[in-house]
Design a protein around this motif. Sequence first.
Motif, PDB file in Angstrom:
ATOM      1  N   ALA A   1       0.839  -1.192   0.000  1.00 14.61           N
ATOM      2  CA  ALA A   1       0.000   0.000   0.000  1.00 14.61           C
ATOM      3  C   ALA A   1       0.879   1.248   0.000  1.00 14.61           C
ATOM      4  O   ALA A   1       1.935   1.272   0.636  1.00 14.61           O
ATOM      5  CB  ALA A   1      -0.911  -0.001   1.227  1.00 14.61           C
ATOM      6  N   ALA A   2       0.445   2.282  -0.709  1.00 17.47           N
ATOM      7  CA  ALA A   2       1.240   3.505  -0.799  1.00 17.47           C
ATOM      8  C   ALA A   2       0.349   4.684  -1.183  1.00 17.47           C
ATOM      9  O   ALA A   2      -0.742   4.516  -1.732  1.00 17.47           O
ATOM     10  CB  ALA A   2       2.354   3.351  -1.839  1.00 17.47           C
ATOM     11  N   TRP A   3       0.844   5.868  -0.859  1.00 21.29           N
ATOM     12  CA  TRP A   3       0.302   7.137  -1.364  1.00 21.29           C
ATOM     13  C   TRP A   3       1.438   7.885  -2.035  1.00 21.29           C
ATOM     14  O   TRP A   3       2.564   7.912  -1.522  1.00 21.29           O
ATOM     15  CB  TRP A   3      -0.254   8.003  -0.233  1.00 21.29           C
ATOM     16  N   LEU A   4       1.151   8.501  -3.164  1.00 16.67           N
ATOM     17  CA  LEU A   4       2.117   9.393  -3.802  1.00 16.67           C
ATOM     18  C   LEU A   4       1.945  10.773  -3.174  1.00 16.67           C
ATOM     19  O   LEU A   4       0.852  11.338  -3.192  1.00 16.67           O
ATOM     20  CB  LEU A   4       1.878   9.438  -5.310  1.00 16.67           C
ATOM     21  N   ILE A   5       3.022  11.321  -2.615  1.00 18.01           N
ATOM     22  CA  ILE A   5       2.913  12.613  -1.947  1.00 18.01           C
ATOM     23  C   ILE A   5       3.667  13.731  -2.665  1.00 18.01           C
ATOM     24  O   ILE A   5       3.498  14.907  -2.330  1.00 18.01           O
ATOM     25  CB  ILE A   5       3.361  12.527  -0.475  1.00 18.01           C
ATOM     26  N   HIS A   6       4.492  13.369  -3.656  1.00 18.97           N
ATOM     27  CA  HIS A   6       5.161  14.412  -4.450  1.00 18.97           C
ATOM     28  C   HIS A   6       5.683  13.784  -5.731  1.00 18.97           C
ATOM     29  O   HIS A   6       6.044  12.600  -5.745  1.00 18.97           O
ATOM     30  CB  HIS A   6       6.311  15.041  -3.664  1.00 18.97           C
ATOM     31  N   ARG A   7       5.706  14.572  -6.804  1.00 20.35           N
ATOM     32  CA  ARG A   7       6.225  14.074  -8.078  1.00 20.35           C
ATOM     33  C   ARG A   7       6.952  15.199  -8.800  1.00 20.35           C
ATOM     34  O   ARG A   7       6.594  16.368  -8.684  1.00 20.35           O
ATOM     35  CB  ARG A   7       5.099  13.517  -8.962  1.00 20.35           C
ATOM     36  N   ARG A   8       7.978  14.809  -9.578  1.00 15.92           N
ATOM     37  CA  ARG A   8       8.765  15.762 -10.352  1.00 15.92           C
ATOM     38  C   ARG A   8       9.091  15.140 -11.710  1.00 15.92           C
ATOM     39  O   ARG A   8       9.356  13.920 -11.781  1.00 15.92           O
ATOM     40  CB  ARG A   8      10.089  16.086  -9.639  1.00 15.92           C
ATOM     41  N   PRO A   9       9.089  15.931 -12.783  1.00 17.30           N
ATOM     42  CA  PRO A   9       9.499  15.396 -14.085  1.00 17.30           C
ATOM     43  C   PRO A   9      10.960  14.929 -14.053  1.00 17.30           C
ATOM     44  O   PRO A   9      11.798  15.503 -13.349  1.00 17.30           O
ATOM     45  CB  PRO A   9       9.336  16.591 -15.043  1.00 17.30           C
ATOM     46  N   PHE A  10      11.241  13.878 -14.799  1.00 15.84           N
ATOM     47  CA  PHE A  10      12.595  13.330 -14.868  1.00 15.84           C
ATOM     48  C   PHE A  10      12.859  12.897 -16.298  1.00 15.84           C
ATOM     49  O   PHE A  10      12.142  12.060 -16.852  1.00 15.84           O
ATOM     50  CB  PHE A  10      12.725  12.152 -13.899  1.00 15.84           C
ATOM     51  N   ARG A  11      13.852  13.512 -16.893  1.00 15.24           N
ATOM     52  CA  ARG A  11      14.179  13.256 -18.291  1.00 15.24           C
ATOM     53  C   ARG A  11      12.959  13.516 -19.165  1.00 15.24           C
ATOM     54  O   ARG A  11      12.142  14.373 -18.868  1.00 15.24           O
ATOM     55  CB  ARG A  11      14.771  11.861 -18.452  1.00 15.24           C
ATOM     56  N   ASN A  12      12.825  12.797 -20.264  1.00 17.18           N
ATOM     57  CA  ASN A  12      11.787  13.160 -21.231  1.00 17.18           C
ATOM     58  C   ASN A  12      10.393  12.688 -20.839  1.00 17.18           C
ATOM     59  O   ASN A  12       9.420  13.428 -20.968  1.00 17.18           O
ATOM     60  CB  ASN A  12      12.143  12.603 -22.622  1.00 17.18           C
ATOM     61  N   THR A  13      10.278  11.461 -20.364  1.00 16.78           N
ATOM     62  CA  THR A  13       8.944  10.898 -20.136  1.00 16.78           C
ATOM     63  C   THR A  13       8.779  10.310 -18.739  1.00 16.78           C
ATOM     64  O   THR A  13       7.725   9.770 -18.433  1.00 16.78           O
ATOM     65  CB  THR A  13       8.656   9.779 -21.166  1.00 16.78           C
ATOM     66  N   SER A  14       9.797  10.424 -17.903  1.00 19.67           N
ATOM     67  CA  SER A  14       9.777   9.739 -16.616  1.00 19.67           C
ATOM     68  C   SER A  14       9.477  10.700 -15.467  1.00 19.67           C
ATOM     69  O   SER A  14       9.337  11.905 -15.649  1.00 19.67           O
ATOM     70  CB  SER A  14      11.120   9.024 -16.381  1.00 19.67           C
ATOM     71  N   LEU A  15       9.387  10.120 -14.265  1.00 19.59           N
ATOM     72  CA  LEU A  15       9.124  10.882 -13.044  1.00 19.59           C
ATOM     73  C   LEU A  15      10.048  10.402 -11.942  1.00 19.59           C
ATOM     74  O   LEU A  15      10.468   9.243 -11.926  1.00 19.59           O
ATOM     75  CB  LEU A  15       7.677  10.658 -12.564  1.00 19.59           C
ATOM     76  N   THR A  16      10.339  11.288 -11.024  1.00 17.49           N
ATOM     77  CA  THR A  16      10.787  10.868  -9.708  1.00 17.49           C
ATOM     78  C   THR A  16       9.656  11.223  -8.745  1.00 17.49           C
ATOM     79  O   THR A  16       9.047  12.295  -8.858  1.00 17.49           O
ATOM     80  CB  THR A  16      12.091  11.547  -9.273  1.00 17.49           C
ATOM     81  N   VAL A  17       9.370  10.314  -7.827  1.00 14.58           N
ATOM     82  CA  VAL A  17       8.233  10.505  -6.931  1.00 14.58           C
ATOM     83  C   VAL A  17       8.657  10.232  -5.497  1.00 14.58           C
ATOM     84  O   VAL A  17       9.605   9.489  -5.229  1.00 14.58           O
ATOM     85  CB  VAL A  17       7.055   9.577  -7.314  1.00 14.58           C
ATOM     86  N   ASP A  18       7.947  10.867  -4.589  1.00 14.60           N
ATOM     87  CA  ASP A  18       8.030  10.517  -3.178  1.00 14.60           C
ATOM     88  C   ASP A  18       6.783   9.713  -2.853  1.00 14.60           C
ATOM     89  O   ASP A  18       5.654  10.179  -3.090  1.00 14.60           O
ATOM     90  CB  ASP A  18       8.078  11.768  -2.299  1.00 14.60           C
ATOM     91  N   LEU A  19       6.979   8.513  -2.328  1.00 15.39           N
ATOM     92  CA  LEU A  19       5.882   7.651  -1.922  1.00 15.39           C
ATOM     93  C   LEU A  19       5.908   7.505  -0.407  1.00 15.39           C
ATOM     94  O   LEU A  19       6.969   7.505   0.214  1.00 15.39           O
ATOM     95  CB  LEU A  19       6.001   6.273  -2.573  1.00 15.39           C
ATOM     96  N   PHE A  20       4.731   7.359   0.178  1.00 16.46           N
ATOM     97  CA  PHE A  20       4.615   7.114   1.612  1.00 16.46           C
ATOM     98  C   PHE A  20       3.995   5.741   1.800  1.00 16.46           C
ATOM     99  O   PHE A  20       2.901   5.469   1.294  1.00 16.46           O
ATOM    100  CB  PHE A  20       3.755   8.207   2.249  1.00 16.46           C
ATOM    101  N   LEU A  21       4.728   4.866   2.496  1.00 17.60           N
ATOM    102  CA  LEU A  21       4.287   3.490   2.724  1.00 17.60           C
ATOM    103  C   LEU A  21       4.300   3.209   4.223  1.00 17.60           C
ATOM    104  O   LEU A  21       5.139   3.747   4.956  1.00 17.60           O
ATOM    105  CB  LEU A  21       5.203   2.493   2.015  1.00 17.60           C
ATOM    106  N   PRO A  22       3.418   2.342   4.709  1.00 16.53           N
ATOM    107  CA  PRO A  22       3.365   2.094   6.151  1.00 16.53           C
ATOM    108  C   PRO A  22       4.634   1.474   6.713  1.00 16.53           C
ATOM    109  O   PRO A  22       5.049   1.800   7.825  1.00 16.53           O
ATOM    110  CB  PRO A  22       2.153   1.167   6.311  1.00 16.53           C
ATOM    111  N   ALA A  23       5.273   0.565   5.966  1.00 17.32           N
ATOM    112  CA  ALA A  23       6.446  -0.130   6.500  1.00 17.32           C
ATOM    113  C   ALA A  23       7.761   0.564   6.169  1.00 17.32           C
ATOM    114  O   ALA A  23       8.724   0.461   6.929  1.00 17.32           O
ATOM    115  CB  ALA A  23       6.487  -1.566   5.970  1.00 17.32           C
ATOM    116  N   LEU A  24       7.818   1.279   5.054  1.00 16.15           N
ATOM    117  CA  LEU A  24       9.072   1.896   4.607  1.00 16.15           C
ATOM    118  C   LEU A  24       9.156   3.377   4.925  1.00 16.15           C
ATOM    119  O   LEU A  24      10.242   3.958   4.875  1.00 16.15           O
ATOM    120  CB  LEU A  24       9.253   1.698   3.094  1.00 16.15           C
TER     121      LEU A  24
END
Length: 225
Positions: A10-33
């Motif tokens: 289980a996860a929630w996406l809490i932030h996202r940023r463009p990365f290169r042409n078509t990709s993303l870097t994201v911050d995910l929030f997970l209960p265990a990690l």
Amino acid sequence: MSRAETSLQAAWLIHRRPFRNTSLTVDLFLPALGRVGAVVRGGRKDPLLAPFTPLWVELKPSGEMYSLRACEPRGNRLTLTGKALYCGFYLNELLTRLLHRDDPNPSVWPLYEQALSDLQTQTPFDITLRQFELAALEQIGYGIPLDQDIHGHGLAPQAFYQLNPEQGLAQTETGAGYAGADLLAIAQGDWHPAARKAALSLCRHLLAPHLGNRPLKSRELFREK
């Protein structure tokens, strides 16, 4: 849990940023990690990768971050609009600023999910935010007791107290600061108008040492509206 390859979580996406042409870097929030960073190859146009969509994700360690290998919905996207949406962005920004990456915070997970749920109800937005702020600070080790002073003495309703975010509350003889009655009301969940006003100031002072000098972008949304 180690940074080993994991199954769907289980996860929630809490932030996202463009990365290169078509990709993303994201911050995910997970209960265990806790809060983790991940690269999503070719994920720029994936409609699932948006805030407030409950997700199942599969992660693979990749250097200092993870690689998002799979992503599925675990429910419908939350219907947050107007001020509720801005409050949701504020919650997400708090998580990205308060939580260190790869530091599990399982006790914060239910607080976040409860706050998102409350934003969809008739609960006043400021009460939802204050409850989350105070509870989250407590769980990550930055909270203070609101029913006693720095010496462990119970607060006097008629007295006034100054706040030291790192130590707690100290009684003042000047009549300035926070009214004991308001602080006790906050501690007891009695959200009368004076307590709500005091809680806003109190939480801003408690959060300030942990947020640094960079202003919260989500606060600017409220000022613009």
